[in-house]
Design an enzyme around this catalytic site. Structure first.
Site, PDB file in Angstrom:
ATOM      1  CG  ASN A  89      -1.476   1.275   1.628  1.00  0.00           C
ATOM      2  OD1 ASN A  89      -2.412   1.768   1.008  1.00  0.00           O
ATOM      3  ND2 ASN A  89      -0.895   1.888   2.660  1.00  0.00           N
ATOM      4  CE1 TYR A 155      -0.414   7.910  -6.603  1.00  0.00           C
ATOM      5  CE2 TYR A 155      -2.362   8.419  -7.918  1.00  0.00           C
ATOM      6  CZ  TYR A 155      -1.786   7.843  -6.799  1.00  0.00           C
ATOM      7  OH  TYR A 155      -2.571   7.188  -5.878  1.00  0.00           O
ATOM      8  CB  SER A 158       3.706   5.033 -10.628  1.00  0.00           C
ATOM      9  OG  SER A 158       2.697   5.537  -9.772  1.00  0.00           O
ATOM     10  CB  ILE A 188      -9.894   7.813  -0.210  1.00  0.00           C
ATOM     11  CG1 ILE A 188      -9.913   6.582  -1.130  1.00  0.00           C
ATOM     12  CG2 ILE A 188     -10.348   7.466   1.199  1.00  0.00           C
ATOM     13  CD1 ILE A 188     -11.233   5.910  -1.332  1.00  0.00           C
TER      14      ILE A 188
HETATM   15  N1  NAD Z   1      -6.151   8.627  -0.810  1.00  0.00           N
HETATM   16  C1  NAD Z   1      -6.639   8.367  -2.023  1.00  0.00           C
HETATM   17  O1  NAD Z   1      -7.583   9.002  -2.521  1.00  0.00           O
HETATM   18  C2  NAD Z   1      -6.033   7.249  -2.833  1.00  0.00           C
HETATM   19  C3  NAD Z   1      -6.695   6.851  -4.014  1.00  0.00           C
HETATM   20  C4  NAD Z   1      -6.156   5.825  -4.769  1.00  0.00           C
HETATM   21  C5  NAD Z   1      -4.995   5.193  -4.365  1.00  0.00           C
HETATM   22  N2  NAD Z   1      -4.365   5.607  -3.235  1.00  0.00           N
HETATM   23  C6  NAD Z   1      -3.142   4.897  -2.869  1.00  0.00           C
HETATM   24  O2  NAD Z   1      -3.306   4.311  -1.602  1.00  0.00           O
HETATM   25  C7  NAD Z   1      -2.042   4.244  -0.929  1.00  0.00           C
HETATM   26  C8  NAD Z   1      -2.141   4.887   0.447  1.00  0.00           C
HETATM   27  O3  NAD Z   1      -2.569   6.230   0.280  1.00  0.00           O
HETATM   28  P1  NAD Z   1      -2.972   7.166   1.500  1.00  0.00           P
HETATM   29  O4  NAD Z   1      -4.033   8.065   1.017  1.00  0.00           O
HETATM   30  O5  NAD Z   1      -3.196   6.342   2.722  1.00  0.00           O
HETATM   31  O6  NAD Z   1      -1.628   8.014   1.635  1.00  0.00           O
HETATM   32  P2  NAD Z   1      -0.791   8.410   2.957  1.00  0.00           P
HETATM   33  O7  NAD Z   1       0.188   9.426   2.516  1.00  0.00           O
HETATM   34  O8  NAD Z   1      -1.719   8.724   4.073  1.00  0.00           O
HETATM   35  O9  NAD Z   1      -0.027   7.051   3.306  1.00  0.00           O
HETATM   36  C9  NAD Z   1       1.064   6.565   2.590  1.00  0.00           C
HETATM   37  C10 NAD Z   1       2.064   6.015   3.586  1.00  0.00           C
HETATM   38  O10 NAD Z   1       3.175   5.484   2.846  1.00  0.00           O
HETATM   39  C11 NAD Z   1       4.347   5.828   3.563  1.00  0.00           C
HETATM   40  N3  NAD Z   1       5.499   5.829   2.681  1.00  0.00           N
HETATM   41  C12 NAD Z   1       5.851   6.768   1.767  1.00  0.00           C
HETATM   42  N4  NAD Z   1       7.040   6.468   1.214  1.00  0.00           N
HETATM   43  C13 NAD Z   1       7.437   5.295   1.787  1.00  0.00           C
HETATM   44  C14 NAD Z   1       8.574   4.475   1.652  1.00  0.00           C
HETATM   45  N5  NAD Z   1       9.563   4.799   0.809  1.00  0.00           N
HETATM   46  N6  NAD Z   1       8.662   3.351   2.397  1.00  0.00           N
HETATM   47  C15 NAD Z   1       7.685   3.024   3.268  1.00  0.00           C
HETATM   48  N7  NAD Z   1       6.586   3.770   3.455  1.00  0.00           N
HETATM   49  C16 NAD Z   1       6.458   4.887   2.718  1.00  0.00           C
HETATM   50  C17 NAD Z   1       4.076   7.208   4.137  1.00  0.00           C
HETATM   51  O11 NAD Z   1       4.951   7.511   5.217  1.00  0.00           O
HETATM   52  C18 NAD Z   1       2.617   7.092   4.537  1.00  0.00           C
HETATM   53  O12 NAD Z   1       2.488   6.688   5.881  1.00  0.00           O
HETATM   54  C19 NAD Z   1      -1.029   4.909  -1.852  1.00  0.00           C
HETATM   55  O13 NAD Z   1      -0.379   3.912  -2.625  1.00  0.00           O
HETATM   56  C20 NAD Z   1      -1.908   5.784  -2.727  1.00  0.00           C
HETATM   57  O14 NAD Z   1      -1.317   6.027  -3.973  1.00  0.00           O
HETATM   58  C21 NAD Z   1      -4.864   6.617  -2.446  1.00  0.00           C
END
Ligand code: NAD
Length: 252
Positions: A89, A155, A158, A188
């Site tokens: 994630n 993004y 990726s 989200i």
């Molecule tokens: N929030 C949204 O609307 C949404 C929508 C689609 C997909 N996503 C995907 O869901 C996932 C989580 O998103 P989120 O909204 O919880 O974001 P977030 O920023 O709250 O959480 C991401 C976490 O990843 C950690 N992280 C970043 N770089 C890292 C690394 N090199 N090694 C280990 N940990 C690392 C961060 O410290 C953070 O705690 C992501 O992959 C994001 O692309 C989010």
């Protein structure tokens, strides 16, 4: 309980979605290993799960660092004996990502390093510890399927790469009875995503595109994650599920 006796690894476990997934899997009986580069955040998640009576342990791990990933995955194997669910994630979505025509190469490298290379490293060092019947879930996004007039092209690319990797690995891992799927959430409403809406009007425009009439919640993603890593989806592999309130089917 759907995850009784199972060991789950969630990368990015200190973030909004990783935390919600960790909580949900722990409530279903899993022992949850939470990995994040931000140790304070991931400790908070683990402590929150503990307060609810669940079992969780926080690890510092930068998913782009080979030594970190190898060390943590081997440590989990030594401590718990297996990994039944690997939720990849961790990911970033910087505000500085725009059109490829105005490419900032540093942003492209950073996004690919974490979102694609980091995810691949977790697979490389996690999969050897996954038994028959286990499951991988990779976090993609609805932007892998859709263009936008406000592009986030590094993004989006990726997240498309994650879907390609998911399909390929599903084929490779099938004979070991390990399932590999992807989730593609729509918007989200996390604090980071809020930052993409400079005004209430901009937010209302995005909302008007979502047939179900609301932004997603971390719990919506956690429910789908539980489905994919539990035996509830025992004959589903290689799929990328759009979980987006219908935004991707809305011809506007
Ligand atoms: N929030 C949204 O609307 C949404 C929508 C689609 C997909 N996503 C995907 O869901 C996932 C989580 O998103 P989120 O909204 O919880 O974001 P977030 O920023 O709250 O959480 C991401 C976490 O990843 C950690 N992280 C970043 N770089 C890292 C690394 N090199 N090694 C280990 N940990 C690392 C961060 O410290 C953070 O705690 C992501 O992959 C994001 O692309 C989010």
């Amino acid at each position: 309980m759907l995850m009784e006796g199972k060991v789950a690894v969630v990368t990015g476990g200190g973030g909004m979605l990783g935390s919600a997934i960790g909580h949900r899997l722990a409530r279903e009986g899993a022992t949850v290993a939470l990995l994040d580069v931000a140790l304070d955040k991931v400790r908070n998640t683990a402590e929150g799960i503990g307060r609810e009576g669940g079992l969780a342990v926080a690890f510092h791990c930068d998913v782009t660092n080979t030594q970190d990933v190898r060390g943590v995955m081997e440590g989990i194997q030594r401590q718990y004996g297996k990994i039944d669910a690997l939720v990849n994630n961790a990911g970033i979505m910087p505000h500085r990502d725009h059109s490829v025509l105005e490419m900032d190469e540093a942003v492209w490298h950073q996004i690919y390093d974490i979102n694609v290379h980091g995810l691949a490293l977790c697979l490389k060092f996690g999969l050897p510890h996954m038994p028959d019947g286990s499951a991988v879930l990779n976090m993609s996004s609805f932007v892998a399927f859709m263009g936008s007039s406000n592009p986030q092209e590094a993004y989006g690319a990726s997240k498309g790469a994650i879907i390609a990797l998911t399909r390929s690995l599903a084929v490779q891992c099938g004979p070991r009875n390990i399932r590999v799927n992807a989730l593609c959430p729509g918007p989200i409403l996390t604090p980071h995503v809020e930052g993409f809406f400079p005004t209430e009007e901009a937010k209302a425009i995005r909302l008007s595109r979502i047939p179900l009439g609301r932004f997603g919640r971390p719990e919506d993603v956690a429910s789908a994650a539980l489905f994919f890593v539990s035996d509830q989806s025992s004959w589903i592999t290689g799929q990328a599920l759009l979980l987006d309130g219908g935004i991707s089917v809305n011809y506007f």
